[in-house]
Design a protein around this motif. Structure first.
Motif, PDB file in Angstrom:
ATOM      1  N   SER A 272       1.033  -0.839   0.484  1.00  0.00           N
ATOM      2  CA  SER A 272      -0.084  -0.119   0.409  1.00  0.00           C
ATOM      3  C   SER A 272       0.752   1.160   0.293  1.00  0.00           C
ATOM      4  O   SER A 272       0.840   1.957  -1.115  1.00  0.00           O
ATOM      5  CB  SER A 272      -0.869   0.029   1.246  1.00  0.00           C
ATOM      6  N   ARG A 273       1.807   1.346   0.770  1.00  0.00           N
ATOM      7  CA  ARG A 273       2.823   2.387   0.896  1.00  0.00           C
ATOM      8  C   ARG A 273       3.843   2.820  -0.409  1.00  0.00           C
ATOM      9  O   ARG A 273       3.773   3.577  -0.791  1.00  0.00           O
ATOM     10  CB  ARG A 273       3.741   2.197   1.819  1.00  0.00           C
TER      11      ARG A 273
ATOM     12  N   ARG B 192       0.921   9.016  -5.227  1.00  0.00           N
ATOM     13  CA  ARG B 192       0.875  10.084  -5.475  1.00  0.00           C
ATOM     14  C   ARG B 192       1.645  11.000  -6.551  1.00  0.00           C
ATOM     15  O   ARG B 192       0.967  12.087  -6.954  1.00  0.00           O
ATOM     16  CB  ARG B 192       1.688  10.539  -4.287  1.00  0.00           C
TER      17      ARG B 192
ATOM     18  N   ARG C  12       1.267   3.781  -2.534  1.00  0.00           N
ATOM     19  CA  ARG C  12      -0.060   5.194  -2.284  1.00  0.00           C
ATOM     20  C   ARG C  12       1.622   6.345  -2.668  1.00  0.00           C
ATOM     21  O   ARG C  12       0.949   7.226  -3.154  1.00  0.00           O
ATOM     22  CB  ARG C  12       0.250   5.112  -1.044  1.00  0.00           C
TER      23      ARG C  12
END
Length: 453
Positions: free
Chosen positions: A64-65, A72, A68
């Protein structure tokens, strides 16, 4: 064929055959081993599952990071591109709007100046027209006043002229009288017969000429006005009397001069009095006109006030009628609402009575069912304690569970209806779950009590 039992249960003791106890011990150890293996399996599975869950959670967090960060970056790029596009589009729209605003502002300025010019022109025309109308109105208002004043001025001038003519004629008569007296005096000093005859003739001519002048003066004063005519006629008579006396008594010149002077003084005083009376009458006339105008204005105001009072009275009367109608309707509504309140009170009393009755019924039913449940529990406990037939015990337990399920279903219906016959939360939707939970609880409790004593 007979069935050989490995053990026999008595009232106080249990008897085993030879080898049965070892068999039972072996079976117990075997079952314990199976239970131990199952417990180890469950525990190892639990530990492995916990580790797997931790690893999966860490993997999900790392994924998820990473996602992300990637998302982003993409979002920042897209936002930057969108901001540039929006800035460019807003600049274009702002430029177009600026051009439109400038155009509208120029058009508004042109329209403002044009409307200002038109308004100024119309204002000048209106001012000019208003001035003309005001001049006409003021002229129409002042023209009768001017005509009246002009008429009065002409009458005053005419009266003044007549008075001046009368005074001038009196002075001429006085001069003739003095001249006649002088001639008579001269004739008395020098009495030639011819001269005396001629002097008497001149005196008679002078008196005759003075009398028509005095008669003319009296007639002109009579045509001027009644008061001034009377004064002039009086003055003429008073002037004519000395002339007659002059005919009779020509010899006494000093006495005639004093009478004529007295007549002149009285005529001057009379003229002054007449002037004062005319001025008083004019002032009274103007004051009466002012009072008449004031009374007329007050009358108009009173008429307007009467009309407005009549209109207000009619409006108040109409409003009073509407209020009476509204009051009648409100009274009818109040009576209807009172009847409805009375009916609701009666219905509330009936509902309270019914609630009391249903509450009592519900409490009695609950007590009876609780007593029934306690009795059923005692029966089941007694059978479990005293009976050694496992099938019978299972049948009794099954029957007890069925009874408890029916009771739970009935209790669910009662909870659904409530103590006053009203639906409660957890009624229809909650009854199956309650029945199942009660069933599971009763079965587990019965088996626990049966197996572990």
């Amino acid at each position: 064929d007979k069935v050989t039992r490995g053990f026999v249960c008595g009232k106080t003791r249990t008897y085993f055959r030879a080898g049965a106890l070892e068999l039972l011990e072996a079976e117990r150890l075997k079952s314990l081993g199976l239970h131990t293996v199952n417990m180890q399996r469950v525990i190892r599975g639990f530990v492995a599952r916990v580790k797997f869950l931790k690893l999966r959670k860490a993997a999900i967090i790392s994924q998820s990071r990473g996602r992300r960060v990637v998302a982003r970056k993409k979002f920042k790029r897209a936002r930057k591109a969108c901001i540039l596009i929006q800035c460019w589009l807003r600049c274009i729209h702002a430029g177009e709007e600026l051009v439109t605003l400038r155009r509208n502002r120029s058009a508004a300025m042109i329209q403002t100046h044009w409307r200002m010019a038109v308004a100024i022109t119309m204002l000048k025309k209106s001012v000019k027209s208003a001035a003309i109308i005001q001049a006409m109105v003021r002229g129409s208002i002042q023209r009768p006043i001017f005509r009246k004043q002009l008429k009065e001025a002409r009458e005053e001038a005419k009266l003044e002229n007549q008075l001046k003519a009368l005074q001038r004629k009196l002075e001429e008569a006085e001069a003739r009288r003095i001249e006649a007296e002088q001639r008579a005096k001269e004739a008395a000093e020098n009495p030639p017969p011819a001269v005396n005859t001629t002097h008497q003739a001149n005196v008679s001519e002078t008196v005759a000429s003075a009398q028509p002048a005095q008669q003319t003066e009296t007639s002109s004063l009579t045509t001027a006005s009644t008061a001034s005519g009377a004064a002039a006629s009086t003055a003429a008579k008073m002037a004519a009397a000395p002339v007659e006396e002059k005919k009779n008594e020509v010899v006494v010149p000093g006495q005639l001069t004093a009478q004529q002077q007295t007549l002149m003084d009285e005529s001057g005083k009379m003229l002054e009095y007449l002037r004062k009376e005319v001025f008083k009458l004019r002032s009274q006339n103007s004051q009466l006109r002012k009072d008449f105008d004031l009374l007329k204005e007050n009358n108009q105001r009173l008429m307007d006030a009467n009309a407005s009072a009549g209109a207000s009275f009619a409006a108040l009367n109409q409003h009073a009628k509407q209020l009476n109608k509204a009051l009648t309707v409100s009274k009818a509504e109040v009576a209807t609402s009172k009847q409805q309140v009375h009916k609701l009170n009666l219905a509330q009393v009936e509902l309270k009575e019914e609630l009391k009755m249903k509450t009592g019924t519900y409490i009695a039913e609950v007590h009876s069912r609780l007593q029934y449940q306690k009795t059923m529990g005692r029966i089941v406990d007694t059978i479990q304690e005293r009976c050694r037939d496992s099938r019978l015990i299972e049948d009794v337990l099954a029957m007890s569970d069925e009874c408890e399920m029916e009771f739970a279903a009935g209790g669910g219906d009662m909870h659904e209806m409530g103590p006053a016959g009203m639906a409660e939360p957890g009624g229809v939707g909650g009854s199956p779950s309650r029945a199942e939970s009660a069933k599971d609880k009763s079965i587990s409790a019965r088996f626990t009590s049966y197996l572990w004593g």
